[in-house]
Design a protein around this motif. Structure first.
Motif, PDB file in Angstrom:
ATOM      1  N   VAL A 131      -3.805 -33.326  14.656  1.00  0.00           N
ATOM      2  CA  VAL A 131      -4.362 -32.208  15.613  1.00  0.00           C
ATOM      3  C   VAL A 131      -3.646 -31.682  16.633  1.00  0.00           C
ATOM      4  CG1 VAL A 131      -6.786 -33.325  15.377  1.00  0.00           C
ATOM      5  CG2 VAL A 131      -5.291 -34.284  17.094  1.00  0.00           C
ATOM      6  N   ARG A 188      -5.777 -36.877  10.105  1.00  0.00           N
ATOM      7  CA  ARG A 188      -5.319 -35.236  10.403  1.00  0.00           C
ATOM      8  C   ARG A 188      -4.463 -35.294  11.403  1.00  0.00           C
ATOM      9  NH1 ARG A 188      -8.589 -31.273  11.969  1.00  0.00           N
ATOM     10  NH2 ARG A 188      -9.583 -32.474  13.287  1.00  0.00           N
ATOM     11  N   ASN A 235       0.801 -33.223   7.406  1.00  0.00           N
ATOM     12  CA  ASN A 235       0.128 -34.641   7.287  1.00  0.00           C
ATOM     13  C   ASN A 235       0.898 -35.616   6.212  1.00  0.00           C
ATOM     14  OD1 ASN A 235      -1.736 -36.702   6.213  1.00  0.00           O
ATOM     15  ND2 ASN A 235      -3.477 -35.390   6.788  1.00  0.00           N
ATOM     16  N   ASP A 272      -5.844 -34.441  -0.459  1.00  0.00           N
ATOM     17  CA  ASP A 272      -6.663 -34.583   0.845  1.00  0.00           C
ATOM     18  C   ASP A 272      -6.381 -35.668   1.616  1.00  0.00           C
ATOM     19  OD1 ASP A 272      -8.617 -33.852   2.513  1.00  0.00           O
ATOM     20  OD2 ASP A 272     -10.261 -33.681   1.116  1.00  0.00           O
ATOM     21  N   SER A 273      -6.904 -35.710   2.624  1.00  0.00           N
ATOM     22  CA  SER A 273      -6.603 -36.962   3.567  1.00  0.00           C
ATOM     23  C   SER A 273      -8.123 -36.925   4.312  1.00  0.00           C
ATOM     24  CB  SER A 273      -5.549 -37.131   4.461  1.00  0.00           C
ATOM     25  OG  SER A 273      -5.660 -38.431   5.172  1.00  0.00           O
ATOM     26  N   LYS A 274      -9.047 -37.949   3.997  1.00  0.00           N
ATOM     27  CA  LYS A 274     -10.257 -37.618   4.850  1.00  0.00           C
ATOM     28  C   LYS A 274      -9.886 -38.567   5.997  1.00  0.00           C
ATOM     29  CE  LYS A 274     -12.456 -40.823   1.472  1.00  0.00           C
ATOM     30  NZ  LYS A 274     -11.400 -41.122   0.833  1.00  0.00           N
ATOM     31  N   TYR A 311      -2.527 -37.871  16.044  1.00  0.00           N
ATOM     32  CA  TYR A 311      -3.025 -38.028  14.794  1.00  0.00           C
ATOM     33  C   TYR A 311      -4.694 -38.512  15.252  1.00  0.00           C
ATOM     34  CZ  TYR A 311       1.139 -38.456  12.192  1.00  0.00           C
ATOM     35  OH  TYR A 311       2.387 -38.364  11.617  1.00  0.00           O
ATOM     36  N   GLU A 312      -5.542 -37.658  14.310  1.00  0.00           N
ATOM     37  CA  GLU A 312      -6.968 -38.220  14.617  1.00  0.00           C
ATOM     38  C   GLU A 312      -7.446 -39.089  13.188  1.00  0.00           C
ATOM     39  OE1 GLU A 312     -10.065 -34.886  15.512  1.00  0.00           O
ATOM     40  OE2 GLU A 312     -10.594 -35.437  13.548  1.00  0.00           O
ATOM     41  N   ASP A 320      -2.529 -26.274   5.518  1.00  0.00           N
ATOM     42  CA  ASP A 320      -3.172 -27.330   6.499  1.00  0.00           C
ATOM     43  C   ASP A 320      -2.658 -28.770   6.614  1.00  0.00           C
ATOM     44  OD1 ASP A 320      -5.013 -25.213   6.731  1.00  0.00           O
ATOM     45  OD2 ASP A 320      -6.751 -26.149   5.913  1.00  0.00           O
ATOM     46  N   PHE A 321      -2.061 -29.117   5.348  1.00  0.00           N
ATOM     47  CA  PHE A 321      -1.661 -30.328   4.908  1.00  0.00           C
ATOM     48  C   PHE A 321       0.043 -30.532   5.082  1.00  0.00           C
ATOM     49  CE2 PHE A 321      -5.389 -30.786   2.165  1.00  0.00           C
ATOM     50  CZ  PHE A 321      -6.357 -31.166   3.239  1.00  0.00           C
TER      51      PHE A 321
END
Ligand SMILES: Cc1cc2nc3c(=O)[nH]c(=O)nc-3n(C[C@H](O)[C@H](O)[C@H](O)COP(=O)(O)OP(=O)(O)OC[C@H]3O[C@@H](n4cnc5c(N)ncnc54)[C@H](O)[C@@H]3O)c2cc1C
Ligand SMILES: Nc1ncnc2c1ncn2[C@@H]1O[C@H](COP(=O)(O)O)[C@@H](O)[C@H]1O
Lengths: 317, 255
Positions: free
Chosen positions: A183, A181, A70, A176-178, B166-167, A66-67
């Motif tokens: 998309v 993201r 990112n 993590d990156s809150k 990016y969100e 998922d990352f």
């Protein structure tokens, strides 16, 4: 004192970009041991190549699927590796991806960062870069822990040095990156697939190309040469090509091995973006155009005729 | 919502840069608003106009002359300005810390805009440092921005025609790229009006900025001249094409 230097390897769809090798060569200095940081899960496949350019250790940074994409998470992972392996400086490419990653790392480490370096002296911690829209060169002295250097692609010719790299797996926990993201990832499909800043050869067109359609001649030739297509501002302002293709003071700064200027007069503002090219070849109808007196080869000729001839030659060879 | 835009006072890109004492430039040239910051400002004004009750504040760290850049920002639509007065240059580490302190002292940022790069220092980093200091997400080279209720969507342009969306959670830091918008040049009326808009001047010592652990310092500036020795390629069109291919093969070794 031996310094551990981290070199962030940039890949594109699992393929290592050629520009990494020049960067590794630049990082290889007196009293250094090089650690390659690989984040895209292909350390095994790169082992031989990286060994032959002087990498002693490959740190394979594992990221959750998922990352992968990112930049925030990637930056955090690199910062953790810096701590774990006691790296004293970091090198990365000053590409579009690097511009989105290296400043994030420097911000986390709260250390120095110099982007677009054409030279780095690790003994004195001085980096050479450009300032004032490429009109001057600057030597920047960095102080403090773990400086990060963004290296201009093609700034250094790759030179081999045989080592036998070991691979260390590194799983940076609780990443993590809150905040951020990715998309979507897409393509505008408007310009050449090869990135301007990384291309070994760039063919650029200016007002002399006369219209947008004639740029297809450059695209066809570029495809045969594995080159990127650039342009002057006039071609962008006339709506022939998108802004992303503009080379110059207010466009991209490039340093390919060869820059072929077609129907470009060579204004100061255009030179600001391409004067660090290895070789400059100019094709222009006007012998007195500025570019004709500041290039390595010039042909007083019609670019609209010469370029298709080159394409034809490459087709038959 | 308070929208802050960081604007830098930089030499006009058309100006001739003369180096003095090997480290500084002759500043007796035109300075203006950093071109990328014009895109930042234009976007900030657009977002403000869609969110009633919002205000756009232009913030600049610079010498006295930098008030001109704040005035330009207000002519382009900023409601007011903050000038943090300094006598010297600052590296991006200090700059970010100073900007952060000044913004925090002034209000509560709902959004922060910057340019993706200043054309004098070409640092490409102040925005990321600002984001880290505030713990806000950052995106650079933004070509499209959408502000939703709880988040922002930003398209960032990469080379080779790649775009990533990016969100981000709000507040966030947006580094404007050229593709974001087309700045409108202010009318005489805008300029007149901007003369009356308020500018708050802060003195750097009053901000009590602690020393940073790292530093970047220009130790030498060199004019970037390069003179090549041109060799002519002549003949018929096909001769010329052949010679160029040969040069690419044998001399440049790129094919
Ligand atoms: C602040 C500022 C920033 C700028 N930033 C940039 C920048 O980033 N990049 C940039 O490029 N410019 C920039 N410019 C613009 C720059 O000053 C020049 O106007 C521009 O570079 C000229 O583009 P050109 O060489 O394509 O056109 P021209 O100068 O018009 O030259 C066209 C050339 O094509 C030749 N020619 C015509 N037909 C043919 C043919 N069939 N075959 C071969 N040759 C032919 C002509 O002899 C001529 O030399 C900037 C200007 C300013 C003021
Ligand atoms: N002295 C300054 N005052 C206000 N904003 C600045 C200053 N320096 C940098 N910035 C902002 O940070 C962006 C990136 O600058 P840089 O990191 O120098 O390339 C600029 O486009 C500005 O928006």
């Amino acid at each position: 004192m031996i310094k551990h230097i981290g070199v962030i390897i940039e890949q594109d769809n699992g393929i290592m970009k050629a520009a990494n090798l020049g960067m590794i060569t630049m990082a290889r200095q007196k009293h250094t041991i090089l650690f390659a940081l690989v984040m895209d899960g292909s350390a095994g496949a790169l082992k031989e190549k990286l060994s032959s350019f002087g990498i002693s250790t490959i740190i394979e940074i594992r990221l959750a699927e998922d990352f992968q994409d990112n930049p925030d998470v990637r930056a955090k992972a690199v910062a953790k590796a810096v701590e774990k392996f006691e790296l004293s400086a970091l090198f990365g490419l000053s590409t579009a991806m690097g511009k989105d990653l290296l400043p994030r790392i420097a911000a986390i480490l709260d250390g120095s960062l110099v982007m677009d370096c054409f030279d780095v002296d690790l003994e004195n911690n001085i980096a050479g870069t450009s300032r004032y829209s490429g009109k001057t060169l600057a030597k920047i002295k960095v102080r403090g822990p773990v400086p990060v250097f963004g290296i201009r692609p093609n700034a250094r010719e790759p030179v081999q040095e045989q080592k036998s790299a070991g691979i260390i797996q590194f799983e940076a926990v609780s990443l993590d990156s809150k905040l951020l993201r990715v998309v979507k990832r897409g393509e505008t499909g408007k310009d050449s697939k090869i990135s301007l800043t990384e291309a070994e050869i760039i063919i650029s067109g200016g007002r002399g190309m006369k219209n947008g359609e004639n740029f297809n001649l450059l695209f066809e030739c570029a495809q045969k040469l594995n080159a990127a297509v650039g342009s002057s501002r006039v071609a962008v302002d006339s709506g022939w090509v998108p802004y992303a293709m503009q080379v110059g003071q207010t466009g991209e700064k490039v340093s390919p091995k060869v820059y072929i200027a077609c129907g470009i007069s060579g204004s100061i503002q255009h030179f600001a973006g391409m004067k660090t090219s290895g070789m400059v070849i100019a094709i222009n109808l006007d012998e007195t155009a500025a570019i004709m007196s500041n290039c390595d080869y010039y042909a007083k000729a019609d670019a609209l005729k010469i370029i298709p001839e080159i394409t034809k030659l490459l087709e038959t060879s | 919502m308070q929208i802050y835009v960081c604007v830098k006072h930089v030499p006009d890109s058309a100006a001739y840069i003369r180096i003095i004492d090997n480290r500084h430039i002759d500043e007796n040239i035109t300075f203006l608003l950093n071109p990328y910051d014009e895109h930042a400002l234009t976007e900030a004004v657009r977002v403000r106009d869609m969110h009633p009750g919002s205000e756009v504040i232009a913030v600049c760290l610079g010498k006295e002359d930098a008030e001109k850049t704040i005035r330009s920002a207000m002519a382009m639509g900023a409601d007011r300005g903050i000038l943090i007065l300094t006598e010297t240059g600052h590296d991006s580490i200090e700059t970010a810390l100073i900007l952060k302190t000044a913004i925090e002292e002034d209000g509560v940022p709902g959004l922060i805009f910057t340019g993706k790069e200043s054309i004098d220092d070409q640092g490409m980093q102040t925005l990321f440092r600002l984001g880290a200091l505030f713990d806000f997400p950052v995106v650079t080279n933004v070509a499209r921005l959408e502000i939703l209720a709880e988040k922002a969507l930003a398209d960032a342009e990469f080379s080779g025609g790649v775009v990533k969306t990016y969100e981000m959670s709000l507040p966030c830091v947006i580094g404007a790229g050229k593709g974001l918008n087309t700045p409108k040049y202010p009318t005489v009326r805008d300029v007149m009006r901007s003369r009356k808009s308020p500018v708050k001047t802060l003195l750097l010592p009053d901000l009590k900025i602690p020393p940073a652990q790292a530093r970047m310092e220009v130790v030498e500036l060199i004019p970037h001249l390069q003179k090549r020795q041109p060799v002519e390629i002549s003949g018929t069109d096909s001769d010329i094409a052949q010679k160029i291919v040969q040069i690419l093969k044998d001399e440049a070794k790129v094919i």
